[in-house]
Every structure is written in structure tokens, then in C-alpha cells.
Design a protein around this motif. Structure first.
Motif, mmCIF file in Angstrom:
data_model
loop_
_atom_site.group_PDB
_atom_site.id
_atom_site.type_symbol
_atom_site.label_atom_id
_atom_site.label_comp_id
_atom_site.label_asym_id
_atom_site.label_seq_id
_atom_site.Cartn_x
_atom_site.Cartn_y
_atom_site.Cartn_z
ATOM 1 N N VAL A 5 114.998 24.218 104.700
ATOM 2 C CA VAL A 5 114.686 22.831 105.014
ATOM 3 C C VAL A 5 113.411 22.816 105.849
ATOM 4 O O VAL A 5 113.091 23.788 106.529
ATOM 5 C CB VAL A 5 115.831 22.123 105.773
ATOM 6 C CG1 VAL A 5 117.048 21.958 104.892
ATOM 7 C CG2 VAL A 5 116.204 22.857 107.038
ATOM 8 N N SER A 6 112.707 21.725 105.769
ATOM 9 C CA SER A 6 111.497 21.552 106.562
ATOM 10 C C SER A 6 111.864 20.730 107.793
ATOM 11 O O SER A 6 112.499 19.678 107.673
ATOM 12 C CB SER A 6 110.447 20.836 105.730
ATOM 13 O OG SER A 6 109.298 20.597 106.503
ATOM 14 N N VAL A 7 111.484 21.218 108.966
ATOM 15 C CA VAL A 7 111.760 20.500 110.208
ATOM 16 C C VAL A 7 110.462 20.313 110.986
ATOM 17 O O VAL A 7 109.547 21.120 110.895
ATOM 18 C CB VAL A 7 112.807 21.208 111.097
ATOM 19 C CG1 VAL A 7 114.151 21.268 110.413
ATOM 20 C CG2 VAL A 7 112.367 22.590 111.496
ATOM 21 N N ASN A 8 110.426 19.240 111.729
ATOM 22 C CA ASN A 8 109.296 18.949 112.597
ATOM 23 C C ASN A 8 109.813 18.984 114.021
ATOM 24 O O ASN A 8 110.678 18.191 114.391
ATOM 25 C CB ASN A 8 108.716 17.573 112.262
ATOM 26 C CG ASN A 8 107.501 17.267 113.091
ATOM 27 O OD1 ASN A 8 107.536 17.303 114.308
ATOM 28 N ND2 ASN A 8 106.419 16.943 112.427
ATOM 29 N N ILE A 9 109.303 19.927 114.797
ATOM 30 C CA ILE A 9 109.712 20.056 116.194
ATOM 31 C C ILE A 9 108.479 19.862 117.053
ATOM 32 O O ILE A 9 107.543 20.664 117.009
ATOM 33 C CB ILE A 9 110.350 21.431 116.478
ATOM 34 C CG1 ILE A 9 111.546 21.670 115.545
ATOM 35 C CG2 ILE A 9 110.773 21.540 117.933
ATOM 36 C CD1 ILE A 9 112.117 23.067 115.623
ATOM 37 N N LYS A 10 108.479 18.764 117.800
ATOM 38 C CA LYS A 10 107.368 18.444 118.699
ATOM 39 C C LYS A 10 106.024 18.491 117.976
ATOM 40 O O LYS A 10 105.047 19.048 118.466
ATOM 41 C CB LYS A 10 107.359 19.354 119.920
ATOM 42 C CG LYS A 10 108.634 19.352 120.743
ATOM 43 C CD LYS A 10 109.164 17.998 121.038
ATOM 44 C CE LYS A 10 108.667 17.336 122.251
ATOM 45 N NZ LYS A 10 109.181 15.959 122.387
ATOM 46 N N GLY A 11 105.992 17.927 116.762
ATOM 47 C CA GLY A 11 104.746 17.825 116.017
ATOM 48 C C GLY A 11 104.360 19.060 115.226
ATOM 49 O O GLY A 11 103.316 19.079 114.585
ATOM 50 N N MET A 12 105.193 20.086 115.247
ATOM 51 C CA MET A 12 104.914 21.307 114.492
ATOM 52 C C MET A 12 105.933 21.427 113.365
ATOM 53 O O MET A 12 107.133 21.259 113.593
ATOM 54 C CB MET A 12 104.989 22.526 115.404
ATOM 55 C CG MET A 12 103.889 22.554 116.458
ATOM 56 S SD MET A 12 104.010 24.009 117.509
ATOM 57 C CE MET A 12 104.489 23.247 119.051
ATOM 58 N N ASN A 13 105.450 21.712 112.160
ATOM 59 C CA ASN A 13 106.326 21.833 110.999
ATOM 60 C C ASN A 13 106.742 23.273 110.770
ATOM 61 O O ASN A 13 105.906 24.186 110.862
ATOM 62 C CB ASN A 13 105.623 21.299 109.749
ATOM 63 C CG ASN A 13 105.412 19.807 109.831
ATOM 64 O OD1 ASN A 13 106.293 19.067 110.228
ATOM 65 N ND2 ASN A 13 104.223 19.371 109.458
ATOM 66 N N LEU A 55 108.430 29.397 120.371
ATOM 67 C CA LEU A 55 109.099 30.644 119.995
ATOM 68 C C LEU A 55 109.169 30.802 118.477
ATOM 69 O O LEU A 55 109.034 31.915 117.964
ATOM 70 C CB LEU A 55 110.489 30.717 120.632
ATOM 71 C CG LEU A 55 110.487 30.857 122.160
ATOM 72 C CD1 LEU A 55 111.885 30.662 122.729
ATOM 73 C CD2 LEU A 55 109.900 32.194 122.590
ATOM 74 N N PHE A 56 109.383 29.707 117.753
ATOM 75 C CA PHE A 56 109.352 29.772 116.292
ATOM 76 C C PHE A 56 107.991 30.271 115.831
ATOM 77 O O PHE A 56 107.904 31.113 114.940
ATOM 78 C CB PHE A 56 109.624 28.405 115.671
ATOM 79 C CG PHE A 56 111.081 28.054 115.508
ATOM 80 C CD1 PHE A 56 112.098 28.919 115.868
ATOM 81 C CD2 PHE A 56 111.428 26.829 114.975
ATOM 82 C CE1 PHE A 56 113.421 28.581 115.709
ATOM 83 C CE2 PHE A 56 112.755 26.477 114.797
ATOM 84 C CZ PHE A 56 113.758 27.353 115.161
ATOM 85 N N SER A 57 106.930 29.756 116.424
ATOM 86 C CA SER A 57 105.572 30.163 116.042
ATOM 87 C C SER A 57 105.364 31.658 116.232
ATOM 88 O O SER A 57 104.690 32.303 115.427
ATOM 89 C CB SER A 57 104.540 29.382 116.853
ATOM 90 O OG SER A 57 104.578 28.024 116.536
ATOM 91 N N ILE A 58 105.938 32.196 117.284
ATOM 92 C CA ILE A 58 105.810 33.635 117.560
ATOM 93 C C ILE A 58 106.505 34.457 116.470
ATOM 94 O O ILE A 58 106.042 35.544 116.111
ATOM 95 C CB ILE A 58 106.382 33.972 118.952
ATOM 96 C CG1 ILE A 58 105.482 33.357 120.030
ATOM 97 C CG2 ILE A 58 106.543 35.470 119.147
ATOM 98 C CD1 ILE A 58 106.063 33.398 121.427
#
Length: 89
Positions: A5-13, A55-58
Motif C-alpha cells: 500500500v502507498s502511505v503518506n507520512i508527514k508529506g513523504m510517500n 526512519l523509513f527513509s533510512i
């Protein structure tokens, strides 16, 4: 093969596996319940959401584009359980 699923967390997809999303949603729901009566709970939750996005980005790179359940488990370990956020006065 797993659903994502695609989620948007604080403006980041992010693309996140369905079971990882369910775990993250459960964590955020528990967090909201734990902090429901705390002063500044909205800001605390927003800060935690931002940290989750960081943390997801990392966890992502050119070879890994999808957040997995293990990533969410690792993030929960890093952040701590929601019950740990409550001030006991």
C-alpha cells in the motif's frame, strides 16, 4: 508475493507491505490511546510520525524500495512501546 500500500507520512510517500502497514497502524492506534489524556498529545504524535518517516527513509535505498514488517518492528523497538510515553504522576 505480498500486497503493498502507498502511505503518506508527514508529506513523504512510502510503499509499505500490507502486514507492515497493519502493524504500523496498530502501533499508532495504541499510541493515540496511550496519549489521549496527556497534555500536548497531538504534538507528540506528530513528532513520532515525523520520526517514523525519517526512519523509513533510512531503511530504503536503490535496491530496497518497500518497507517490510521487519522494518516496522525495528522502528517500534527504536521508538519504544506507546505505554512508555505516558507520564505517571
Amino acid at each position: 508475493m505480498k500486497k503493498t500500500v502507498s502511505v503518506n507520512i508527514k508529506g513523504m510517500n512510502f510503499l509499505i507491505e500490507e502486514d507492515a502497514y497493519e502493524l504500523l497502524q496498530s502501533y499508532m492506534d495504541r499510541l493515540s490511546r496511550s496519549l489521549a489524556h496527556e497534555k500536548g498529545s497531538k504534538e507528540i504524535i506528530e513528532d513520532i510520525e515525523f520520526r517514523v518517516a525519517e526512519l523509513f527513509s533510512i531503511h530504503l535505498n536503490d535496491k530496497k524500495q518497500v518497507i517490510e514488517k521487519e522494518d516496522v518492528e525495528d522502528i517500534i523497538k527504536t521508538l519504544g512501546e506507546p505505554e512508555e510515553f505516558v507520564n505517571e504522576n
